[in-house]
Structure formats: C-alpha cells, structure tokens
Design a protein around this motif. Sequence first.
Motif, short mmCIF file in Angstrom:
data_model
loop_
_atom_site.label_atom_id
_atom_site.label_comp_id
_atom_site.label_asym_id
_atom_site.label_seq_id
_atom_site.Cartn_x
_atom_site.Cartn_y
_atom_site.Cartn_z
N ASP A 169 -8.77 -6.85 -4.78
CA ASP A 169 -8.23 -5.87 -3.84
C ASP A 169 -8.52 -6.42 -2.44
OD1 ASP A 169 -7.84 -3.74 -2.07
OD2 ASP A 169 -8.42 -2.23 -3.55
N THR A 193 -1.16 0.88 3.15
CA THR A 193 -1.45 2.03 4.00
C THR A 193 -2.37 1.63 5.16
OG1 THR A 193 -1.48 3.29 1.92
CG2 THR A 193 -2.38 4.39 3.87
N LYS A 194 -3.18 0.60 4.95
CA LYS A 194 -4.23 0.24 5.90
C LYS A 194 -3.74 -0.84 6.88
CE LYS A 194 -6.27 3.04 3.04
NZ LYS A 194 -7.02 2.60 1.87
C1 LIG Z 1 -7.11 3.05 0.51
C2 LIG Z 1 -7.51 2.06 -0.51
C3 LIG Z 1 -6.91 2.03 -1.77
C4 LIG Z 1 -5.89 3.08 -2.21
O1 LIG Z 1 -4.70 2.96 -1.49
P1 LIG Z 1 -3.70 4.22 -1.22
O2 LIG Z 1 -2.64 3.58 -0.42
O3 LIG Z 1 -4.48 5.24 -0.49
O4 LIG Z 1 -3.24 4.69 -2.54
C5 LIG Z 1 -7.30 1.05 -2.64
N1 LIG Z 1 -8.23 0.13 -2.31
C6 LIG Z 1 -8.84 0.13 -1.11
C7 LIG Z 1 -9.87 -0.89 -0.82
C8 LIG Z 1 -8.50 1.10 -0.17
O5 LIG Z 1 -9.14 1.10 1.00
#
Ligand SMILES: *Cc1c(COP(=O)(O)O)cnc(C)c1O
Length: 400
Positions: A169, A193-194
Amino acid sequence: MSNATQLIHSIPVDPLTGAISVPIYQTSTFVQQAPGINQGYDYARTGNPTRAVLEDLIAKLENGAVGAAFGSGLAAIDAVVKLLSAGDEILAVDDIYGGAFRLFTQVYQKFGITVNFVDTTNAENVFEAITAKTKLIWIETPTNPTLKISDIEAIAKIAKANKCLLCVDNTFASPALQQPLSLGADIVVHSATKYLGGHSDLIAGLVVTKEKELGDKIKFLQNACGAILSPFDSWLVIRGIETLHLRIKQHCDSALIISRFLEKHPAVDKVYYPGLKSHPNHAIAAKQAKAFGGIVSFSLKQDTEEAATAFVTSTKLFKLAESLGGIKSLLSHPAQMTHKTIPAEKRRSAGVADSLIRLSIGLEETNDLVNDLKDAFTACKKILQPTKNKHKIEEYGTAC
Ligand SMILES: *Cc1c(COP(=O)(O)O)cnc(C)c1O
C-alpha cells in the motif's frame, strides 16, 4: 528527462480534437458498428476512455504493466484480496490502516481467508511467520500512523522464495517518492483519495501490477465486481497527479521542519517521522525512498486521550479530520478516529499510544504551520503538563 517532465507529457493530448485536457467521457455505453465490432469500448463498467488514461498513467508512474481504478482505496484493496481463495492466509503489517484491518478480519475471515499480523519492520519476522497457507504479504510503508518503515526489497525476496504475492500500500509515499514494483513487489495499491488526488475532493483507489497476467486478473475482478471509478473522478485524479511532484516536494520540506520543531518541544514525548535521524528505520527509508513524506505523528508526555483531544481541538490551520494528503493541513487522533475499530490493547502494542496525534502537512507556508502548533500547545498548556512534575511548569510555560 526528469520524472516530472515525463509524467506531464505522458498524459495524452486528445487525438480526436487536440484538447490539451483529457476529455471526460460521461457515457454508459458505446455504439457498435456490428455485434462485437467497436472502437475499443463497449460498456463503461468494463472500460471508459477517461478512466483508461488514469489507469495507464498510474501504471507508468509505478513502473507496472497494468493499472486499474476503483471507487475507493478499500475497493482497490478488496480487489487484491479477491485474488485469494478460501483457506489462504494473508500476512499483514501490524499497524495496518484501520479500514484494511476491518476488511481482512470482519469481512474475509468469514469467507475462510485468514490473516496474521506481524511487525514487518524486521523482515526476519515475515520469514518466520510464513506458512504453507500464506499466499499474500501485505505491507504499508510508511505505516499509518506511526510511520514504520519496512524493507520492500528484503520482503520481496522472501515473498518470491515462498511463492507469495507481495502487495504494498503505497498511499503514504506516493510514486513520486517510492516505487515498490521496482524493488520487487508484485502489486501496489493506492488510496488515490490522498496524495494522488491531492485536493481532498474525491474518494478513489488504484491497483497496479508488475506483470500483465496478474493485471488481467485484477481487470477481470474490476469488471466482475463492478467497483469502478467514475469518469469525472478519474479526470480529477489525473488532474491531481499532474502536480504530484511539486506538491510532494513542499509536503516533505515542511514535514521535516515541523518534525524537528516537535522533537524539541517539552510537551512532546515521541516524534515519528522517517526523515529524522532518531527514527529507527531512517536508513531503510533513505535507501528506498527519495524523501520522507508529508505525515508526522507525535505522542504527548501527558499520554491520555483527554490531552490529545484538547490539542486537536486547539489548532486553527490544522483542521481536525480523517484523511490526509490534501492542500489543507489536517490532524487527527487515531485512537478515537481512524483506529477506533482496532481493540485498544492491539492498538497500543502496535505502538499507537492513547495520545498519538497524526499531522498531514498541507501546502501552507511552513512558518504559519509551526506557529499554529505553537499556539495550540500554549492554549492547552494546563492539561498537557505532566501532573507529577510541578517544577517543570515554569520551564514549559516559557517554551511556548
Ligand atoms: C485512506 C487509506 C486507505 C483507504 O482508502 P479510501 O480511499 O478511504 O477507501 C487505504 N490505505 C491507506 C494507507 C489509507 O491511508
């Protein structure tokens, strides 16, 4: 040519019209000349030209063969888990993202897929925990929220020797800093999303595979299960990625300065930032990533949820919210927010203290952010004072 230049020019100019911005194909279906004869697209769940640009772009950025875009980071993670069968086991990093913990333990366990959590900062632990059932090794590096670093290359070797897939990840680092597939991983997932979206205006997820064959399986699952990303959100992620390198540079520069400020603050117990020499995995972080990211966590000497609550409600620029990686600085209290689904004992043993606070450093001027934190420490001075050390009060007061 630099990575940033390559990136900007790998986003195609529209071949039909010359539009310099990628067109948004807001359509559900595509007209066919004869049954089964089409221009590469038939139905928009299966494939959409806007989404395809994003999928090719993330595959290039991560140095992989196939990219696939999903409606959320968790949908992307879900697609990877669906590569497994009942009876298989996942070996996962212990301070895993709370949503992934919930998915593995509360959804997949009942379908017969088990999960075992280990501290993957020591590759030896991974080697020892592998069993005949282990089919997938799951790491985040840096982890959320204690910024632990695992050696991707070392774990990839162990995975390969044991015929397991390694999935990283890469949400916290982003491909601007770290490319796990180039270090031997098989799969990368992102919560786009980030940092990739980068503007806190969407929910999206991405999967990239090193090999085409595995990528085709992910594409099959994407179509079969249907958790796709919309054309408009695909376009937003493309637009976010266009400035990724520039944004990440600023996030990293500010994060280093802020982590050093926190390290010296008398109310702070520990600071977690891989860019600090004091970070136990600093050497590996420096080896496998270009810089250390925009997330900084710290715990308080007054290690209580009350003290953390007082602090996170006292900042003005840092907004109290879940999520990270956007323009505006955010802060959160994992014990009561992102990590509340993890039992307290398990959370603490993974190093997430009751008072741990996570900062997502935004793109504001660095000094303004430091001053915001200073002001918050001052505002909650009373509750942050270690109760037994009365003589320290004065010293602390002047430090604010
Ligand atoms: C936010 C996040 C997720 C999940 O992603 P969503 O877009 O909120 O479903 C997975 N892994 C990490 C490290 C995250 O910060």
